[in-house]
Design a protein around this motif. Structure first.
Motif, PDB file in Angstrom:
ATOM      1  N   SER A   1      31.942  84.748 -31.020  1.00  0.00           N
ATOM      2  CA  SER A   1      32.267  85.564 -32.195  1.00  0.00           C
ATOM      3  C   SER A   1      33.475  86.453 -31.907  1.00  0.00           C
ATOM      4  CB  SER A   1      31.079  86.438 -32.587  1.00  0.00           C
ATOM      5  OG  SER A   1      30.034  85.656 -33.050  1.00  0.00           O
ATOM      6  N   PHE A   2      33.518  87.044 -30.729  1.00  0.00           N
ATOM      7  CA  PHE A   2      34.646  87.885 -30.333  1.00  0.00           C
ATOM      8  C   PHE A   2      35.943  87.072 -30.309  1.00  0.00           C
ATOM      9  CE2 PHE A   2      37.407  89.353 -26.879  1.00  0.00           C
ATOM     10  CZ  PHE A   2      37.746  90.596 -27.371  1.00  0.00           C
ATOM     11  N   GLU A   3      35.886  85.888 -29.706  1.00  0.00           N
ATOM     12  CA  GLU A   3      37.076  85.031 -29.645  1.00  0.00           C
ATOM     13  C   GLU A   3      37.538  84.637 -31.043  1.00  0.00           C
ATOM     14  OE1 GLU A   3      39.085  83.852 -27.127  1.00  0.00           O
ATOM     15  OE2 GLU A   3      38.067  85.305 -25.853  1.00  0.00           O
ATOM     16  N   ALA A   4      36.619  84.388 -31.950  1.00  0.00           N
ATOM     17  CA  ALA A   4      36.979  84.036 -33.322  1.00  0.00           C
ATOM     18  C   ALA A   4      37.728  85.186 -33.988  1.00  0.00           C
ATOM     19  CB  ALA A   4      35.739  83.668 -34.123  1.00  0.00           C
ATOM     20  N   VAL A   5      37.261  86.406 -33.789  1.00  0.00           N
ATOM     21  CA  VAL A   5      37.916  87.567 -34.384  1.00  0.00           C
ATOM     22  C   VAL A   5      39.299  87.770 -33.775  1.00  0.00           C
ATOM     23  CG1 VAL A   5      37.809  90.077 -34.625  1.00  0.00           C
ATOM     24  CG2 VAL A   5      35.777  88.693 -35.045  1.00  0.00           C
ATOM     25  N   VAL A   6      39.398  87.629 -32.477  1.00  0.00           N
ATOM     26  CA  VAL A   6      40.685  87.808 -31.796  1.00  0.00           C
ATOM     27  C   VAL A   6      41.708  86.790 -32.296  1.00  0.00           C
ATOM     28  CG1 VAL A   6      41.841  87.586 -29.557  1.00  0.00           C
ATOM     29  CG2 VAL A   6      39.738  88.895 -29.737  1.00  0.00           C
ATOM     30  N   HIS A   7      41.264  85.560 -32.555  1.00  0.00           N
ATOM     31  CA  HIS A   7      42.166  84.504 -33.018  1.00  0.00           C
ATOM     32  C   HIS A   7      42.230  84.423 -34.546  1.00  0.00           C
ATOM     33  CE1 HIS A   7      42.949  83.097 -29.006  1.00  0.00           C
ATOM     34  NE2 HIS A   7      41.644  83.074 -28.767  1.00  0.00           N
ATOM     35  N   GLU A   8      41.745  85.491 -35.220  1.00  0.00           N
ATOM     36  CA  GLU A   8      41.798  85.639 -36.671  1.00  0.00           C
ATOM     37  C   GLU A   8      41.134  84.479 -37.414  1.00  0.00           C
ATOM     38  OE1 GLU A   8      45.832  86.446 -37.728  1.00  0.00           O
ATOM     39  OE2 GLU A   8      45.878  88.282 -36.535  1.00  0.00           O
ATOM     40  N   ARG A   9      39.953  84.087 -36.943  1.00  0.00           N
ATOM     41  CA  ARG A   9      39.133  83.090 -37.630  1.00  0.00           C
ATOM     42  C   ARG A   9      37.856  83.781 -38.085  1.00  0.00           C
ATOM     43  NH1 ARG A   9      39.964  80.012 -32.640  1.00  0.00           N
ATOM     44  NH2 ARG A   9      37.775  80.436 -32.264  1.00  0.00           N
ATOM     45  N   PRO A  10      37.155  83.207 -39.056  1.00  0.00           N
ATOM     46  CA  PRO A  10      35.884  83.814 -39.476  1.00  0.00           C
ATOM     47  C   PRO A  10      34.892  83.810 -38.305  1.00  0.00           C
ATOM     48  CG  PRO A  10      36.481  81.986 -40.932  1.00  0.00           C
ATOM     49  CD  PRO A  10      37.487  82.036 -39.856  1.00  0.00           C
ATOM     50  N   ALA A  11      34.231  84.930 -38.090  1.00  0.00           N
ATOM     51  CA  ALA A  11      33.299  85.031 -36.975  1.00  0.00           C
ATOM     52  C   ALA A  11      31.928  84.476 -37.323  1.00  0.00           C
ATOM     53  CB  ALA A  11      33.162  86.487 -36.534  1.00  0.00           C
ATOM     54  N   HIS A  12      31.587  84.442 -38.619  1.00  0.00           N
ATOM     55  CA  HIS A  12      30.264  83.986 -39.032  1.00  0.00           C
ATOM     56  C   HIS A  12      30.400  82.942 -40.130  1.00  0.00           C
ATOM     57  CE1 HIS A  12      28.343  87.110 -36.714  1.00  0.00           C
ATOM     58  NE2 HIS A  12      29.177  87.979 -37.232  1.00  0.00           N
ATOM     59  N   GLY A  13      29.473  82.015 -40.155  1.00  0.00           N
ATOM     60  CA  GLY A  13      29.440  81.021 -41.211  1.00  0.00           C
ATOM     61  C   GLY A  13      30.370  79.839 -40.992  1.00  0.00           C
TER      62      GLY A  13
END
Length: 70
Positions: A41-53
């Protein structure tokens, strides 16, 4: 050698050398799964992707349901 056999061997060796006993197999499995999920989830946020769903959205695209939330 199974995980249980390795654990018993490591426990025996630790007792012979006065070292602390190793953790039982599977003791920290759920903690590891939670840490992996949090890291993804952290990596998704850092790479500007949705963290959930993300999985639900990908399946919706694959099966053509439009991604509508129920």
């Amino acid at each position: 050698m199974t995980v249980t056999q390795q654990f018993l061997l490591d426990s025996y060796r630790a007792a012979q050398h006065g070292a602390p006993q190793p953790p039982a197999p599977g003791r920290h499995d759920w903690r590891t799964v939670r840490e992996l999920r949090d890291h993804r989830s952290f990596e998704a946020v850092v790479h500007e992707r949705p963290a959930h769903g993300r999985l639900r959205l990908a399946l919706a695209r694959l099966f053509g349901t439009g991604g509508a939330a129920h």
